[in-house]
Every structure is written in C-alpha cells, then in structure tokens.
Design an enzyme around this catalytic site. Structure first.
Site, short mmCIF file in Angstrom:
data_model
loop_
_atom_site.label_atom_id
_atom_site.label_comp_id
_atom_site.label_asym_id
_atom_site.label_seq_id
_atom_site.Cartn_x
_atom_site.Cartn_y
_atom_site.Cartn_z
CE1 TYR A 247 25.57 84.22 58.80
CE2 TYR A 247 24.76 83.32 60.20
CZ TYR A 247 25.73 84.21 59.78
OH TYR A 247 26.13 85.73 60.77
CG ASP B 151 25.57 83.62 74.57
OD1 ASP B 151 26.24 82.76 73.95
OD2 ASP B 151 24.55 84.09 73.95
CG ASP C 9 23.78 79.06 73.60
OD1 ASP C 9 23.51 78.04 74.42
OD2 ASP C 9 22.93 79.32 72.16
CE LYS D 230 23.70 87.45 61.97
NZ LYS D 230 24.36 87.87 61.17
N GLY E 98 44.03 73.74 72.44
CA GLY E 98 45.08 74.84 72.67
C GLY E 98 44.47 76.18 72.99
CG ASN E 99 43.40 80.01 70.23
OD1 ASN E 99 42.58 80.52 70.46
ND2 ASN E 99 44.47 81.04 70.84
CG ASP F 220 21.37 86.49 73.69
OD1 ASP F 220 22.02 85.49 73.38
OD2 ASP F 220 19.44 86.91 73.97
CE1 TYR G 293 18.73 76.96 61.93
CE2 TYR G 293 18.73 79.91 62.33
CZ TYR G 293 18.52 77.46 62.63
OH TYR G 293 18.38 77.56 63.98
#
Length: 380
Positions: free
Chosen positions: A231, A55, A13, A234, A105-106, A133, A362
């Site tokens: 956090y 996304d 996203d 998701k 690199g990843n 989503d 949140y």
C-alpha cells in the site's frame, strides 16, 4: 482522418510544495512544454494541463485510441520532466507515483492513473471532467449511480427517450482484477449490491444502450497498492463524463456533489472524510491534509480538439475550461463537508474515522501484534 476521437486524462502526483499540497508552477510548465512537443510531432491533437491538490492532470485529444503507447509515453515523459524539477527543488514526494524506472509501453500499472474514452463526436460534445484528491476510485460510484440510475437526480431517465432505455455498467473487482458488465434498470439492485462495497468494487465505464451514443463515463481505477505490491497511497482518481442529448445533462452530473458523501483517503490515505466540492484554485488540502477534494471542469470537444474559454495568456495553453464548483452556490455544500469532516476527526484513531486495517496506507498494527505475541493469552 478518423471520424472518432479519443479523450484521455492521465494524472500523477510527482511532487508538491508544502507537503501534499500543490505542484510547483515550473512542474506544470514542464508538462506544457512536453505536450506542445507532442502536438508538433502529431502524437496528440490538443491538450490542457491542470491540477487538483498535488496531482497534475494532463488532458489530451487524439485519434490513436485507448492505451496507445505513444500517447502514454508522452505523458510519462512529461511526468519525468516534472519530477526532475521537483527533485532539484527538494519538493515533497518527488516522483511518488512513478513506480518504475522506465516506461514499458503503457502507463497503467506504472503508477499514474488514466481515464480514456473513444467516441464519434455528436453535433455538440460537452464533457465534464471530474478530478479528485485524497481519495480512491470507488468514491465515484455513489455519484455515478445517482446520475445514471436515479430519476430523482436525472429526470432524463424518465423523459428522454434514449436515456430511458438505460445504461450498461462495467464494474471492476480491484482486488481480484476481474470485471463484469451489468445493465440498468433491470439489474439495478444487483449493481448496488456490489458497488456498496467500496473497498473492492468500482465503476470503470458506463455506456448508453442507445447505439448512436456510445460511451457515457469512464473512471481511472488503478490501485497503487496493487500496482506496487504494497500500500503506497490512494489513487486520486479522475472521471470523464459526456453530457446532454441522450446522456445526463451537465447539471445532473453535478447535482450529487451537493451532498458531501464520506469517502476513504484523506490524511495518510487512512481516514474517512467528506468530499469537498471546490474550484481548482481552492483545491489545496488545508484542513488535516484535506478534506478530500473534488473539482469539476467543463469543455467541449470540437473537431477533435478542446473548445474552452480562449485565453492566449494562459500558462497551460489557450484553453480555460468552465470551473463548475467555483461559484458561491456550492458554499453550503462546502460548509456541510467541513462540518462532517470535523465530526469524523473527533473520533481520533478510532473507527469510523480511520479505515479498516486492510485499507490503511500507514499502520503499526502488525508490529504491535508481533511485539505482544508472547503476552497474548487465550480467554478462559
């Protein structure tokens, strides 16, 4: 040329129109242009660009194996190009899933999610791509258990000799970064004991026990809260499933989504809502930033490239996959999902509508407890 092909789905996203709704078409086009460069350079053999909600999902075929730095770098550059467009337009959450300033690199641990599988092509290689989503990777655990463990969903477990042998599951502990390989049918109950805790355990990979088949499914299990140290959201996970000929049939992969299971995420990543099976075009979150969406599209892999419904006028390349959840037969599941989600919303800020405090994206709870510290008294 390698006799094995790698299919990769890498998603992020990086900005959207109308809140957490839909990436701008120019963002998608920038990804197409970058991946075309990748084909010309020989980094990838084929690609398709799509989305679910806000996304962007990049589908790729190549022969470089999983976790290849050039393939991941190509996707990182595509997301950076899309982010630049989003920032210029002042779109919402521009660059949200890009958690570092530079590619190292990843793409794993840098924010975007990735599901990749390497296999030898069979005579026919149908693949179902699931895109979610407003939810988390463990949301796939319930439907994948139904598909790969439940004969009342997958008749092939009873009547297909190779499927009858069972499957191996890689289960990850997303908190402690551990994994374990378990086997069905003999460890079925033990597997369910772990996966029932969707806050901690999730399916990463599933393999056939039949040596001539190999990988059956893979899920993106990156957790942004762990990657970022706090956090931040998701994970809107993707799942790749091979189908038929010793593996569950396409219809068996789809059947579990007729039940609108409750999954974590939804608005602010902090609520439970019912999974809503829908077409890609209908994946905009329009009810309380949701409910959580699940899309399923299908293509074949043929000689290392995607085979879809050819459309030379498509803005995302010539491939147009079959959009499984677009049909009217899914209307009843959608109605049930909305009804269940409305029921959950009526709980307001009370559990079980909202997640437990450890899973909240949140929360003001720590600040409120700090403010009340001096006023709290022990019970007599």
């Amino acid at each position: 040329m390698s006799d094995r092909v790698t299919v990769s789905v890498i998603k992020a996203d990086v900005g959207s129109v109308g809140g957490h709704a839909r990436p701008h078409p120019l963002m998608m086009q920038k990804c197409v242009e970058r991946l075309k460069d990748g084909v010309r350079a020989g980094t990838v053999d084929d690609f398709y660009v799509t989305r679910v909600g806000d996304d962007i999902n990049l589908y790729l075929t190549h022969t470089r194996g999983e976790n290849n730095k050039d393939v991941h770098g190509l996707c990182w550059d595509a997301f950076m190009d899309a982010t630049k467009v989003a920032k210029e337009m002042k779109l919402y959450a521009a660059g949200q899933d890009l958690l570092t300033d530079a590619f190292s690199g990843n793409i794993r641990g840098a924010g975007p999610g990735a599901a990749e599988m390497e296999f030898k092509e069979r005579g026919a290689e149908p693949i179902v791509f699931f895109m979610a989503d407003k939810t988390e990777p463990s949301s796939y655990s319930f439907p994948l258990c139904k598909v790969f463990m439940d004969p009342f969903t997958t008749t092939g477990l009873v009547i297909d000799p190779r499927a009858h042998e069972g499957f191996k599951f890689e289960i990850v502990d997303v908190i402690d970064s551990k994994k374990v390989i378990m086997s069905t049918p003999e460890e079925t109950y033990d597997i369910l004991t772990l996966l029932g805790d969707t806050t901690r355990y999730a399916i990463k990979r599933i393999w056939s026990k039949s040596d001539d088949i190999g990988i059956g499914a893979v899920v993106s299990t990156e957790k942004l809260n762990i990657s970022a140290g706090k956090y931040v959201g998701k994970d809107d996970p993707v799942c790749i499933c091979r189908a038929q000929s010793g593996l569950p049939a396409v219809g068996e992969h789809l059947q579990p989504y007729m039940f609108p299971a409750l999954v974590a995420g939804w608005m602010r990543g902090s609520h439970y809502g019912a999974w809503y099976p829908c077409s890609v075009a209908d994946s905009d979150p329009v009810f309380f930033d949701g409910p959580p969406r699940i899309c399923a599209v299908g293509m074949h892999v043929s000689n290392g490239k995607f085979q879809g419904l050819e459309d030379p006028n498509s803005p995302v390349g010539v491939h147009e996959p079959l959009d499984y959840f677009a049909g009217s037969c899914w209307d009843e599941a959608r109605r049930s999902a909305v009804k269940a989600s409305m029921y959950m919303r009526r709980h307001g800020p009370f559990m079980p509508a909202v997640l437990g405090p450890e899973e909240m994206e949140y929360t003001t709870r720590p600040a409120v407890l700090s403010k009340l510290k001096e006023r709290m008294e022990k019970l007599e």
